[in-house]
Design a protein around this motif. Sequence first.
Motif, PDB file in Angstrom:
ATOM      1  N   THR A   1     -11.514 -43.660  68.493  1.00 24.26           N
ATOM      2  CA  THR A   1     -12.478 -43.706  69.606  1.00 24.26           C
ATOM      3  C   THR A   1     -12.923 -45.135  69.926  1.00 24.26           C
ATOM      4  O   THR A   1     -13.070 -45.501  71.095  1.00 24.26           O
ATOM      5  CB  THR A   1     -13.702 -42.834  69.261  1.00 24.26           C
ATOM      6  N   PHE A   2     -13.170 -45.954  68.890  1.00 27.68           N
ATOM      7  CA  PHE A   2     -13.675 -47.313  69.121  1.00 27.68           C
ATOM      8  C   PHE A   2     -12.553 -48.355  69.108  1.00 27.68           C
ATOM      9  O   PHE A   2     -12.823 -49.549  69.032  1.00 27.68           O
ATOM     10  CB  PHE A   2     -14.676 -47.711  68.015  1.00 27.68           C
ATOM     11  N   GLY A   3     -11.323 -47.933  69.141  1.00 25.36           N
ATOM     12  CA  GLY A   3     -10.212 -48.877  68.980  1.00 25.36           C
ATOM     13  C   GLY A   3      -9.821 -49.573  70.279  1.00 25.36           C
ATOM     14  O   GLY A   3     -10.631 -49.762  71.195  1.00 25.36           O
TER      15      GLY A   3
ATOM     16  N   TRP B   1     -27.596 -52.129  63.340  1.00 24.63           N
ATOM     17  CA  TRP B   1     -26.748 -53.046  64.106  1.00 24.63           C
ATOM     18  C   TRP B   1     -27.381 -53.310  65.450  1.00 24.63           C
ATOM     19  O   TRP B   1     -28.484 -52.831  65.727  1.00 24.63           O
ATOM     20  CB  TRP B   1     -25.296 -52.560  64.169  1.00 24.63           C
ATOM     21  N   ASP B   2     -26.680 -54.065  66.213  1.00 28.30           N
ATOM     22  CA  ASP B   2     -27.129 -54.533  67.506  1.00 28.30           C
ATOM     23  C   ASP B   2     -27.202 -53.361  68.499  1.00 28.30           C
ATOM     24  O   ASP B   2     -26.191 -52.792  68.879  1.00 28.30           O
ATOM     25  CB  ASP B   2     -26.075 -55.585  67.920  1.00 28.30           C
ATOM     26  N   MET B   3     -28.424 -52.990  68.923  1.00 27.59           N
ATOM     27  CA  MET B   3     -28.565 -51.820  69.795  1.00 27.59           C
ATOM     28  C   MET B   3     -28.008 -52.054  71.191  1.00 27.59           C
ATOM     29  O   MET B   3     -27.571 -51.125  71.860  1.00 27.59           O
ATOM     30  CB  MET B   3     -30.031 -51.394  69.866  1.00 27.59           C
TER      31      MET B   3
ATOM     32  N   ALA C   1     -23.561 -50.573  74.919  1.00 28.48           N
ATOM     33  CA  ALA C   1     -22.334 -50.994  75.622  1.00 28.48           C
ATOM     34  C   ALA C   1     -21.142 -50.154  75.147  1.00 28.48           C
ATOM     35  O   ALA C   1     -20.282 -49.754  75.942  1.00 28.48           O
ATOM     36  CB  ALA C   1     -22.081 -52.484  75.370  1.00 28.48           C
ATOM     37  N   VAL C   2     -21.110 -49.852  73.839  1.00 31.44           N
ATOM     38  CA  VAL C   2     -19.988 -49.072  73.290  1.00 31.44           C
ATOM     39  C   VAL C   2     -20.041 -47.638  73.820  1.00 31.44           C
ATOM     40  O   VAL C   2     -19.016 -47.071  74.233  1.00 31.44           O
ATOM     41  CB  VAL C   2     -20.021 -49.104  71.739  1.00 31.44           C
ATOM     42  N   VAL C   3     -21.237 -47.042  73.828  1.00 30.21           N
ATOM     43  CA  VAL C   3     -21.361 -45.670  74.347  1.00 30.21           C
ATOM     44  C   VAL C   3     -20.900 -45.628  75.808  1.00 30.21           C
ATOM     45  O   VAL C   3     -20.128 -44.749  76.217  1.00 30.21           O
ATOM     46  CB  VAL C   3     -22.812 -45.161  74.188  1.00 30.21           C
ATOM     47  N   ASP C   4     -21.340 -46.584  76.603  1.00 30.25           N
ATOM     48  CA  ASP C   4     -20.921 -46.618  78.013  1.00 30.25           C
ATOM     49  C   ASP C   4     -19.410 -46.806  78.126  1.00 30.25           C
ATOM     50  O   ASP C   4     -18.755 -46.208  78.985  1.00 30.25           O
ATOM     51  CB  ASP C   4     -21.623 -47.765  78.751  1.00 30.25           C
ATOM     52  N   ALA C   5     -18.860 -47.636  77.243  1.00 34.70           N
ATOM     53  CA  ALA C   5     -17.413 -47.898  77.297  1.00 34.70           C
ATOM     54  C   ALA C   5     -16.623 -46.636  76.954  1.00 34.70           C
ATOM     55  O   ALA C   5     -15.612 -46.324  77.591  1.00 34.70           O
ATOM     56  CB  ALA C   5     -17.054 -49.028  76.328  1.00 34.70           C
TER      57      ALA C   5
END
Length: 284
Positions: free
Chosen positions: A235-237, A161-163, A168-172
């Motif tokens: 976690t990603f919701g 997927w898009d790195m 951005a997700v990890v930072d979020a």
Amino acid sequence: MPVPPDDASKPGLLGDTAQRDYSRKLGLFMRFAEPELRAAIATLGLAPGMHVLDAGCGSGESLAWLAEAVGTGGRVVGVDLSYAHLAAARRQAPPQVQLLAGDLMTLVMPAASFDAIWSANTLHHFTDPLAALQRLSGWLQAGGRLVVGQTGFLPEMLFAWDMRLERAVVDAVRAHYRDKYGLDERRLAAVRANVGLLRQAGLADVQARTFTIERISPLDAAARDYVLEAQFRSTFGERLRPWLSAEDFAALQKLCDPDDPGFALDRPDFHYLQTFTVVSGRKS
Ligand SMILES: C[S@@+](CC[C@H](N)C(=O)[O-])C[C@H]1O[C@@H](n2cnc3c(N)ncnc32)[C@H](O)[C@@H]1O
């Protein structure tokens, strides 16, 4: 339940109280990672007849694995702050396992009561993890081993997927936890501190070993349930919406939606990697 915590109203560093309940999420992880967790428990060197403590036993799947290792002549004690977690543990632990409700920072137990102590994903919940280790070590017999296990902060999703979105997700996720618990980044990187903490607590022969929890598609039911429910939905919701651009949030939700044709878990390149690091030390 025998011993109520001294101050059930005061949450710990990561919000734990006697009333908090995330037993479902804990159980999902334990069922998913059972082979690797059992291998990690083997580093305790348990033998029949030993006395072992599970400090922060959560929903309690590990209690049965510890009980298997020490046999009917051994003793397994699980301690946890949360009544709901202990109720889940009681439903599945063998009847001879003893469960105690209490705060590990204030619970009174005789010194040198255990041959081994297992504590998974719990040390980083204490405001003062060094003081917690010193208390745990006080309950160990000379020569006994304390093993602290810790998952990495976030798993890696290695599918193609898009790195940029991944970063951005990890930072979020980090921003969400920093904000929720009022913590700086260093307090969220718990596993990095454990070798030093065990040495500071006076334990000898400190060793570290990392187990890799790795799954690829097609996932079995335990892996699918865990990744979908605990990672994607929780976690990603919705909680990440404030920390991502509208486009990134929408792209992430499509990857996490079982009804979307791009659903990550149905992709043939889905590859999941998570670490579980055990750091152990011996009481001299
Ligand atoms: C992330 S969970 C890990 C549970 C379990 N060891 C596992 O691996 O699934 C952390 C556990 O520590 C418990 N806990 C947190 N602070 C505690 C304290 N001060 N005393 C006792 N238990 C505590 C929580 O209630 C929770 O069950």
